[in-house]
Enzyme design. Sequence first.
Site, PDB file in Angstrom:
ATOM      1  N   LYS A 131      71.317 -14.311  34.424  1.00 52.38           N
ATOM      2  CA  LYS A 131      72.678 -14.658  34.001  1.00 52.38           C
ATOM      3  C   LYS A 131      73.641 -13.483  33.910  1.00 52.38           C
ATOM      4  O   LYS A 131      73.298 -12.440  33.362  1.00 52.38           O
ATOM      5  CB  LYS A 131      72.607 -15.299  32.621  1.00 52.38           C
ATOM      6  CG  LYS A 131      71.966 -16.663  32.621  1.00 52.38           C
ATOM      7  CD  LYS A 131      72.068 -17.204  31.227  1.00 52.38           C
ATOM      8  CE  LYS A 131      71.584 -18.622  31.129  1.00 52.38           C
ATOM      9  NZ  LYS A 131      71.408 -18.981  29.704  1.00 52.38           N
ATOM     10  N   ARG A 182      51.690  -2.014  23.023  1.00 54.92           N
ATOM     11  CA  ARG A 182      52.519  -1.586  21.882  1.00 54.92           C
ATOM     12  C   ARG A 182      51.698  -0.869  20.814  1.00 54.92           C
ATOM     13  O   ARG A 182      52.207   0.041  20.157  1.00 54.92           O
ATOM     14  CB  ARG A 182      53.227  -2.788  21.269  1.00 54.92           C
ATOM     15  CG  ARG A 182      54.337  -3.281  22.169  1.00 54.92           C
ATOM     16  CD  ARG A 182      54.981  -4.522  21.617  1.00 54.92           C
ATOM     17  NE  ARG A 182      56.140  -4.862  22.403  1.00 54.92           N
ATOM     18  CZ  ARG A 182      56.686  -6.064  22.433  1.00 54.92           C
ATOM     19  NH1 ARG A 182      56.189  -7.042  21.711  1.00 54.92           N
ATOM     20  NH2 ARG A 182      57.756  -6.288  23.174  1.00 54.92           N
TER      21      ARG A 182
END
Length: 403
Positions: free
Chosen positions: A206, A35
């Site tokens: 999920k 980053r």
Amino acid sequence: MQTVDSINFNNKRALVRVDFNVPFDKQFNITDDTRIKAALPTINKILNDGGSVVLMSHLGRPLKKLKDDGTVDIEKFSLKHVVDRLSFLLAKTVLFAPDCIDENSKHLSANLQNGQILLLENTRFHKGEEKGDEDFAAQLAYHGDVYINDAFGSAHRAHASTTIVAKHFAKENKCFGYLMAAEVANANKVLHNAAKPFTAILGGAKVSDKILIIENLLNIADNIIIGGGMAYTFFKAQGGEVGNSLVEADKLDLALDVLQRAKEKGVNILLPKDSVIADKFDNAANTQITINTAIPEGWMGLDIAHEAIQEFETTIMTSKTILWNGPMGVFEMDNFQNGTKSIAVAVAHATAEGAFSLVGGGDSVAAVNKFELAEKVSYVSTGGGALLEFFEGKTLPGVAALL
Ligand code: AMP
């Protein structure tokens, strides 16, 4: 879309929102500086133009993860631990302000000379940051003549430093950093300008995390491949036996609804035909291969198997645009990584044949890195939650604030 290329920063002080939310070991050594490296082109452009740079970022969630005595853990969440690495990467001294809005920080930024860099302390030490507080944002705005947002990973948050601060800058004095511009351009290319056939590959644990993105993709994709733990909710919903596989019992109707709507819209949903099943959630578990509608009690699907891989590969190889979010199995365990690895290889092959491929969302990025294929796909996004919200069709407040 105005980028840093549209502005000459000579004699200007640029306030840049970066994402320096990097991981550390216990001694505060940075374990992955991706980053920080991603912010360097924007910082160097400003310096090369003859301007100065004030950097601000969040790091972790200091006000949510208090010490046992209820106080803020300044040491753990301080951006001071980033200063040395940033100095090294820029080959320049980086000044540090131990608070982001106090008099000292304002004195430091007001006296910054062209060519100098100042890093402000973690914006999330102030509760005004996550609240998007107007007054806090106004104080941050004091630090720059120009505002640049290069933190795509935080662009879905209407926080003070990512969104609200932009109000204090005229349109010509705010813009996208290089990373942010690349992220938005690549995501837009897939969302609004996809060459057909367009295949979305969705995996992970999920259905509930991915339902909004599936619903939006029903409007634009030709094929939606569904793998990983979320596939078993679809089999269960259709009356299949899925043993102890991951199932969201309250999402069965939703799964059927998605299948029905896909049929109505002519979108081809591909579910994995077979699975590698295990008798426990463990790399050392006993395994076998079954079709997905007949997984015995006590066994759970932890990876896609040969037939599924073959079918998915065929679809991927005929696609011109590919979006991939989420692994096909528990790829963190060696015995259940084959499905994810095979799909990563297929995406790389399709890319070599001319397809445009965008990989995004935490775990699929970890997967292409693990299999050393990041260089072989068209674009790897740095924005986990932000990218997902983009593909859900939402307007990202951090992007809208710059337009
Ligand atoms: P997500 O953050 O929703 O993309 O989910 C990623 C996680 O899903 C990874 O940690 C995977 O190990 C996990 N996962 C993928 N497939 C399965 C599966 N069949 N059963 C349980 N977990 C899975």
